[in-house]
Design an enzyme around this catalytic site. Structure first.
Site, short mmCIF file in Angstrom:
data_model
loop_
_atom_site.label_atom_id
_atom_site.label_comp_id
_atom_site.label_asym_id
_atom_site.label_seq_id
_atom_site.Cartn_x
_atom_site.Cartn_y
_atom_site.Cartn_z
N ARG A 1 2.61 -3.10 -15.11
CA ARG A 1 3.54 -2.17 -14.45
C ARG A 1 4.61 -1.71 -15.45
NH1 ARG A 1 4.11 1.14 -10.00
NH2 ARG A 1 5.93 0.68 -8.73
N THR B 256 -1.68 8.10 -7.61
CA THR B 256 -2.14 6.88 -8.21
C THR B 256 -3.65 6.97 -8.20
OG1 THR B 256 -0.18 5.76 -7.37
CG2 THR B 256 -2.10 4.35 -7.76
N THR C 137 -1.22 4.11 -12.32
CA THR C 137 -0.50 5.24 -11.77
C THR C 137 0.49 5.86 -12.74
OG1 THR C 137 0.84 5.91 -9.86
CG2 THR C 137 1.35 3.77 -10.79
N ASN D 276 2.83 7.34 -10.87
CA ASN D 276 3.57 7.51 -9.62
C ASN D 276 3.12 8.82 -8.96
OD1 ASN D 276 5.17 6.70 -7.55
ND2 ASN D 276 7.03 7.62 -8.35
N GLU E 108 7.89 6.58 -12.51
CA GLU E 108 7.85 5.35 -11.72
C GLU E 108 9.24 4.88 -11.29
OE1 GLU E 108 4.77 4.21 -10.11
OE2 GLU E 108 4.23 4.58 -12.19
N ASP F 17 10.22 4.49 -7.71
CA ASP F 17 9.78 3.37 -6.87
C ASP F 17 10.87 2.31 -6.69
OD1 ASP F 17 7.33 4.17 -5.96
OD2 ASP F 17 6.16 3.08 -7.43
N SER G 39 6.01 -2.13 -6.24
CA SER G 39 4.83 -1.27 -6.06
C SER G 39 4.14 -1.61 -4.74
CB SER G 39 3.86 -1.53 -7.21
OG SER G 39 2.63 -0.88 -6.97
N SER G 40 3.27 -0.70 -4.30
CA SER G 40 2.40 -1.00 -3.15
C SER G 40 0.95 -1.12 -3.56
CB SER G 40 2.51 0.13 -2.11
OG SER G 40 3.82 0.24 -1.64
N GLY H 12 0.64 5.32 -2.57
CA GLY H 12 2.01 4.84 -2.41
C GLY H 12 2.09 3.84 -1.28
N1 GLY Z 1 3.81 4.34 -7.48
C1 GLY Z 1 3.25 3.88 -6.29
C2 GLY Z 1 3.25 2.40 -6.17
O1 GLY Z 1 3.25 1.71 -7.19
O2 GLY Z 1 3.29 1.89 -5.09
#
Ligand code: GLY
Length: 562
Positions: free
Chosen positions: A88, A357, A375, A377, A396, A399, A428-429, A450
């Site tokens: 990340r 993503t 991603t 984002n 990013e 987020d 993040s998701s 997302g």
């Molecule tokens: N950028 C979307 C996520 O990481 O959730």
């Protein structure tokens, strides 16, 4: 051997072929990544080799999300060993908590979404190299070859890519150099990216060039010219991390998924466990009826309440993972669900005391699996292309919770745990997930989207387990989404109509039923072994992906997939 030659050797079968020993599968977001990763598997590469190739190819042919200027997560199961690689992005060392607020303290979203301030320090190149060092079996240079060729010789842009590009030209306007690089892309003509090809050639020789070499210099020059924050020190200090994956029991299987800084694995565990704790409420409830969607929404509310308060970068604060995934806690949360009416937002508190993503799924012929989501984002990230190096940088930073309680671009809120701090990873998701039975992968799944990612992954899993769908049906069927703070809202895919009678029933319950503001609900890619022991692979028809089953000559001494 050329790519075409290798592909001729492979017997590529559409989904639903038998899981005979020696069959591998890929479910990819586009045809280029599918062909290139299949060729790696045919050549004797393993699932991680194929993933590295796919990740670099998507950085060329899927520029709205595929990247070298972003970051992500890889969950793998190789030779019986589960692993979670966190690559990340990180906040620059010069980042400040209120950097996206104006003088009146209001969040200015455009600052975190467009241009250099939204860029987090990228992790993809470091992450892929670390994956290769631990598991790679083919040469690193070989794995980057298809990406270099596609960048140098060009590829024909898909109409969906051209559509997204057109929308983004409007979004970025003259605030970034996006139009200089992607404006010339047109239908029917190969889109060549010579600067990117040169960058990839350098990275094929030395991946550290991205963090300490010429490419690093190009990134910093871009930051300096446009008012970006991060410096050579940020790049040199960037680390990806092998973290303990999240393991959770579910219906006699084990979920192997992301731990923080993703909320995905925790959220998916909560969703599936709470769903089973209220099993009687689901009895005889047909798929995608108003009652089904309402019950899922009630579960989703609880999950988003926890996400907003407890989750963030584990290197910066304690994330109570064990407590949040404890079956006893989740059974308690399940008791709060109101099967007959919508729980008001105020009544759904965190439960403990206190666009773009992309994803792909791979199973090699030996049953090793990789689930990878990465991603920039939003589509095309910040819109900032590194001049001379030809790749996009992420946005990013959006987020993070730029201001406590104020929604980000995905409409979700957060607090202190996800506030901006120098060197911190934004929550993040992303939910790349592998489902294990008897310690062997039987499902590899994930999606972009997302905050809708983990609800998408949950629905795909339930479609298979509760509604006996095959892989293609499970990813294609209409999905719904619910999140806080929009406590009375059910979202559906922007590009699909929903049945008027279903809408009426949901509205009668008190929901407003709205299309998802940024597009379809995900683009899921699924590889699975079905109840009959057959391998299936499916790419979501919402996107432009391709799934392939590939007959691979087994290497001497290799174990075949079950
Ligand atoms: N950028 C979307 C996520 O990481 O959730």
């Amino acid at each position: 051997m050329t790519l075409t030659g290798i592909l001729l050797l492979a017997v590529l079968i559409s989904p639903l072929a038998k899981a005979v020993p020696g069959t591998a599968a890929v479910a990819m977001p586009d045809v280029h990544s599918a062909a290139a990763s299949a060729a790696v598997l045919v050549e004797g590469g393993n699932a991680v080799d194929a993933a590295i190739t796919a990740a670099f190819v998507l950085g060329v042919t899927f520029p709205e999300a595929g990247n070298i200027g972003g970051g992500g997560f890889m969950v793998s199961h190789m030779d019986g060993e589960g692993a979670f690689l966190d690559f990340r992005e990180k906040a620059p060392l010069a980042a400040e908590r209120d950097m996206f607020l104006d003088e009146d303290g209001n969040f200015v979203q455009r600052r975190s979404m467009v241009g250099p301030l939204g860029v987090g320090v990228p992790g993809t190149v470091r992450g892929m190299h670390m994956a290769h060092q631990r598991y790679g079996s083919l040469e690193w240079e070989r794995l980057l070859e298809p990406a270099i060729t596609l960048a140098a010789e060009g590829f024909e842009p898909h109409p969906q890519l051209l559509k997204y590009r057109d929308e983004s030209l409007d979004k970025f306007g003259s605030d970034t150099n996006f139009a200089d690089y992607f404006g010339p892309m047109e239908a029917g003509a190969p889109f060549k990216q010579p600067e990117l090809a040169e960058t990839l050639r350098r990275l094929a020789k030395d991946p550290d060039d991205f963090y300490r070499g010429r490419v690093a210099g190009q990134i910093i020059a871009q930051m300096n010219q446009t008012g970006g924050l991060f410096t050579a020190q940020d790049l040199a200090a960037y680390t990806a991390v092998w973290r303990e994956p999240l393991y959770a029991p579910w219906r006699g299987h084990v979920l192997l998924s992301t731990a923080p800084p993703s909320s995905g694995g925790i959220a998916l565990t909560q969703l599936l466990t709470i769903r089973d704790a209220i099993n009687p409420l689901f009895r005889n409830v047909p798929h995608n009826t108003a009652r089904y969607i309402h019950l899922l929404a009630e579960i989703e509310k609880r999950v988003f309440a926890d996400r907003g308060d407890y989750l963030g970068d584990p290197d910066f604060g304690h994330v109570p993972v064990a407590e949040l995934t404890d079956p006893a806690y989740l059974r308690r949360r399940a008791m709060e669900i109101n099967a007959e009416a919508i729980s008001a937002a105020e009544s759904v508190k965190p439960g403990l005391e206190s666009t773009d993503t992309t994803h792909f799924s791979i199973m090699d012929a030996e049953g090793n699996a990789v689930s990878l989501t990465y991603t920039l984002n939003w589509e095309f990230g910040s819109g900032v292309v590194v001049s001379g190096a030809g790749f996009l940088l992420n946005n990013e930073m959006d987020d993070f919770a730029a201001k406590a309680g104020v929604p980000n671009a995905f409409g979700v809120v957060g607090g202190n745990m996800n506030a901006i701090e120098p060197g911190k990873r934004m929550l993040s998701s992303m939910t790349p997930t592998i489902l294990l039975r008897d310690d062997r992968p039987i499902m590899v799944v994930g999606s972009p989207g997302g905050s809708t990612i983990f609800t998408t992954v949950m629905q795909v899993i339930l479609n298979v387990f509760d509604f006996d769908m095959n892989a293609q049906e499970a990813v294609n069927v209409t999905r719904f989404h619910h999140q806080l703070p929009a406590s009375m809202e059910i979202r559906y895919d922007l590009h699909r109509e929903i049945d008027p009678e279903l809408r009426r029933r949901l509205e009668t319950l008190g929901y407003s039923v709205v299309p998802n503001s940024w597009g379809d609900l995900g683009d899921a890619h699924l590889v699975m072994i079905n109840d009959r022991g057959e391998l299936e692979a499916a790419s979501d028809t919402r996107g432009r992906g391709q799934a392939l089953l590939i007959e691979v000559p087994l290497r001497a001494g290799a174990k075949a997939a079950p």
